[in-house]
Design an enzyme around this catalytic site. Sequence first.
Site, mmCIF file in Angstrom:
data_model
loop_
_atom_site.group_PDB
_atom_site.id
_atom_site.type_symbol
_atom_site.label_atom_id
_atom_site.label_comp_id
_atom_site.label_asym_id
_atom_site.label_seq_id
_atom_site.Cartn_x
_atom_site.Cartn_y
_atom_site.Cartn_z
ATOM 1 N N ARG A 1 -5.891 24.498 8.806
ATOM 2 C CA ARG A 1 -6.119 24.953 7.437
ATOM 3 C C ARG A 1 -6.786 23.896 6.560
ATOM 4 O O ARG A 1 -6.760 22.723 6.849
ATOM 5 C CB ARG A 1 -4.837 25.455 6.798
ATOM 6 C CG ARG A 1 -3.743 24.434 6.722
ATOM 7 C CD ARG A 1 -2.439 25.145 6.381
ATOM 8 N NE ARG A 1 -1.359 24.197 6.309
ATOM 9 C CZ ARG A 1 -0.901 23.692 5.169
ATOM 10 N NH1 ARG A 1 -1.415 24.048 4.035
ATOM 11 N NH2 ARG A 1 0.094 22.832 5.190
ATOM 12 N N THR A 2 -7.407 24.400 5.497
ATOM 13 C CA THR A 2 -8.054 23.511 4.525
ATOM 14 C C THR A 2 -6.991 23.000 3.561
ATOM 15 O O THR A 2 -6.497 23.753 2.728
ATOM 16 C CB THR A 2 -9.113 24.301 3.723
ATOM 17 O OG1 THR A 2 -9.998 24.934 4.635
ATOM 18 C CG2 THR A 2 -9.902 23.383 2.828
ATOM 19 N N THR A 3 -6.596 21.747 3.694
ATOM 20 C CA THR A 3 -5.569 21.203 2.798
ATOM 21 C C THR A 3 -6.194 20.550 1.575
ATOM 22 O O THR A 3 -5.591 20.478 0.529
ATOM 23 C CB THR A 3 -4.714 20.156 3.520
ATOM 24 O OG1 THR A 3 -5.594 19.289 4.228
ATOM 25 C CG2 THR A 3 -3.765 20.812 4.489
#
Lengths: 255, 261
Positions: free
Chosen positions: A23-25
Amino acid sequence: MSLSLGSGGSPFVASRMPSVSERTTRPVVTGTSVLGVKYAGGVMLAADTLASYGTMAKYKDARRLSAVNSKTLIGAGGEYSDFQEILHVLHEETLENKCTADSLYDEPHEDARETWNLLRAVMYGRRNKMDPLWNDLIVAGYSRGSDKPFLGFVDKIGTTYEDNIIATGFGSYLAIPLMREKYRPDLQEGEARALLEDCMRILFYRDCRALNRIQIAKVTPEDGVLISEPYELDTDWTSANVVSAQADLDGDGGW
Amino acid sequence: ELLSSHKKETQEAPHKYKQTRTHTRTHTHAHIHKKQHKIMRGSDDYDGRLKKGELSSGTTIMALSFEGGVILGADSRVSTGTYVASRTSDKIAQLHDTIWCCRSGSAADTQALTEYVRHFLAQQSIETGRPPLVKTAAHMMRRLCYENKGFLLAGVIVAGWDPVHGGSVYNVPIGGTCIKMPYALGGSGSGYIYGLVDAAYAENESPSKEEGLKLVHSSVAHAMARDGGSGGIIRTVTVTQDGNVKQVILGNQLPYGPSGL
């Protein structure tokens, strides 16, 4: 640690919780503001061609405005890789619609408001899984059942609205007031373009992550989606501050 | 009746906590707060030493010495986070008649340092009856930066001309080191131009005034094209025995534009 390819296909499968590696954190390669304004005869978007890598101006020819189908144009700020994923998915959707229509030779069903709504569902769904597509999007174009242009906004948590004037990022602070002052329902194309160029110039002066190389795109009922080639804006540096000696011994302190 | 019994309970419980757990509670709370704060900060706040909303001279600064003097150069962008607070600022401050410094880091810290060094230099020059040495100015700056290193975020380049040593350039980076160099680079944009300047010096070890000026203009322009914290106009000061010459290159006349084309 082993690398893994995702399961592919639609990123909108509700059953799969993303792992940390997927995921894009936080955004890494980012675009800044996108501006949009309706005018008499269509709707126009503007964005610069910079994708920053943190504080570095790394990619100076990053195209942030894209045609999704013959009636819809989208522009994005935020994480550039997530924007590319959105484009890929929307292009597939357009192709799918075309192929599964009653006839390949029919007018394809293309609608900006429907694209906007699809994006809303996508962005909100990803937000619920704590795995957002880290973008602010502007959707512009024409919809079924109306000869008036459409201009809408979607953000990374699925917030949406539509208006005659939209700006994302820094533009919402600096450009919106200027656009509100100049907007009229019967704005001509030249005036709309001058307004957007002026706002992009101000953004170049005042946003650390902006560039003076921009693209303008418009959607009209006759010509569909047209996106200009990138070009450089002129800038003005002749304000009085420039030449006066501020940091000299008899100056005021240097700024 | 129910309410009163509830009240009694709540009155007792915090009292108990207070006796045994106050110290650890505040400690963990502060620790978490600090960590969250660090995550939320951007990548351009120098490990959290810039306060929230503080002005940073993001910056590209440089100075080089040539036969007969020095040239100082800087961009003109001052930012708060990603907002450009000033696009025409002057980062080359005068410390004495022919001694100047380039400022980078916290705008507040470097302005204060400049004022202190100006004061001490002026005082010394009056007491000795002679113009101060660039070396003296650099070391005064070093003393202040080193002895207050925990509180300051300041990278400066002190350069100028004096009758004893001619032109000299001293780099005083964050922490308070003081090193004399033939040319010095500083600020967030300097990393992008080390290759460019090193290569130019490898080709020509002792540039003339005109070659030096051209190099300063070109290097600062290249840094401004890549660093988000640098931009605007290029200011230069050329310092020789005959005095100071200040020049400005406007943002639409740069030798290498920000869009790289």
